[in-house]
Design an enzyme around this catalytic site. Structure first.
Site, PDB file in Angstrom:
ATOM      1  N   GLU A  21       0.864  -1.185   0.000  1.00 20.08           N
ATOM      2  CA  GLU A  21       0.000   0.000   0.000  1.00 20.08           C
ATOM      3  C   GLU A  21       0.899   1.233   0.000  1.00 20.08           C
ATOM      4  O   GLU A  21       0.872   2.040  -0.924  1.00 20.08           O
ATOM      5  CB  GLU A  21      -0.915  -0.012   1.225  1.00 20.08           C
TER       6      GLU A  21
ATOM      7  N   ASP B 154     -11.866   0.992   4.800  1.00 22.03           N
ATOM      8  CA  ASP B 154     -12.433   1.676   5.974  1.00 22.03           C
ATOM      9  C   ASP B 154     -13.462   2.691   5.453  1.00 22.03           C
ATOM     10  O   ASP B 154     -13.210   3.903   5.428  1.00 22.03           O
ATOM     11  CB  ASP B 154     -11.327   2.388   6.762  1.00 22.03           C
TER      12      ASP B 154
END
Length: 335
Positions: free
Chosen positions: A202, A281
């Site tokens: 990431e 999220d």
């Protein structure tokens, strides 16, 4: 294909979500309500002030607010309500199967018993399957900024409840905490019969993806964006068909990409990678799974076949029985 037709196709497709942190589904309205219920003061004057704080320059800025919000969760009822609210979002987006991360160390470190966390989440998932037909799996995720020894202590605490989760994962601050830091812990989890997943690539370099793949022997790579910088690694991922759980709106919010058109998803599809779309999220990053599909489809001009392939991939990559995978993929093909 028009934008309207694309959005309609996305809405109709059954999907699995494989990368969602239950603590990251904490919408401001629910956070404020639970804080009031538990007598906890938040440093925000209103729900709108809290929502305005959901603006991040990088992963660490997000994590700081993420852990602050987590402090509000205290009781089994809190975890039930949090999880049930997420499942309702799944139903609205035609997510028929979800595999959810939870971070026990973020709760037990502040005195909330492991059993309280698990009973609330698992109770909501059981209720959701009975009421909505949404199936689920739980993934216990270790916090990588903590030590491997702390991870072993958490695993010991989790042993009486192993039947409640199917895999372990690794999340939190990536840079400076390579997957190899947890090689002994993940080897032990594999011995215990658990599946392995790991956040890698990431913000961390391609070598982190390589470590997750070869040192830990993971079954799925969470994110994996930066694998695309290494042609040999891309070839390995394609040959092995190790799934990637891409999270487009998260990548944009955390400045992993500077615009949605820079998402690697189309290039990953073209390279034959088993890439999936997920929300990560969603309360913090501006959208649940259909919003992620729509953002990608419009920015990358995905074809209907490519959109369907992403939905198929979500079931292929899931920790489901083979017959269940076939059933879900047939439902995708019927749309």
């Amino acid at each position: 294909m028009t934008s309207h037709a694309t959005d309609k196709l996305i809405a109709r497709l059954p999907k699995a979500e494989l990368h969602c942190h239950i603590e990251g589904t904490f919408e401001p309205e629910l956070m404020v309500a639970i804080a009031e219920r538990n007598g906890i003061a938040l440093p925000y004057a209103s729900v709108d002030d809290l929502r305005r704080a959901y603006d991040f320059a990088d992963l660490q800025a997000f994590l700081d607010l993420y852990y602050q919000g987590m402090n509000v969760l205290q009781t089994e009822e809190d975890y039930f309500d949090l999880t049930h609210a997420y499942i309702e979002r799944c139903v609205a987006d035609n997510v028929v199967h979800t595999e959810i991360f939870f971070d026990p160390q973020g709760h037990t470190a502040r005195g909330v018993p492991f059993k309280t966390v698990l009973d609330g989440i698992a109770g909501a998932l059981k209720y959701a399957e009975a009421r909505y037909g949404v199936t689920s799996r739980l993934i216990l995720s270790f916090l990588r900024h903590l030590s491997e020894e702390d991870g072993f202590r958490t695993l010991k605490e989790a042993e009486p409840y192993l039947g409640h989760f199917v895999a372990v994962g690794l999340d939190s601050s990536e840079v400076g905490h390579p997957p190899s830091k947890f090689s002994r812990l993940f080897a032990r989890c594999r011995e215990m019969g658990l599946k392995l997943v790991c956040h890698a690539g990431e913000e961390g370099p391609p070598d982190y993806v390589r470590e997750a793949l070869f040192d830990l022997g993971v079954d799925r790579i969470d994110h994996g964006n930066r694998a695309m910088e290494d042609a040999d690694l891309v070839a390995d991922l394609a040959r092995r068909q190790v799934p990637l759980t891409n999270c487009p709106l998260s990548n944009l919010s955390l400045c992993v990409i500077d615009r949605m058109a820079a998402s690697p998803v189309k290039a990953q599809l073209d390279a034959g990678l088993l890439v999936t779309v997920n929300s990560d999220d969603p309360a913090y990053f501006g959208g649940y799974i259909n919003a992620n599909y729509r953002a990608l489809a419009h920015a990358l001009a995905l074809s209907p076949d490519e959109i369907r392939q992403l939905a198929r991939n979500s079931f292929t990559a899931a920790f489901l029985d083979p017959l269940d995978k076939v059933r879900h993929i047939e439902a995708v093909d019927a749309v």
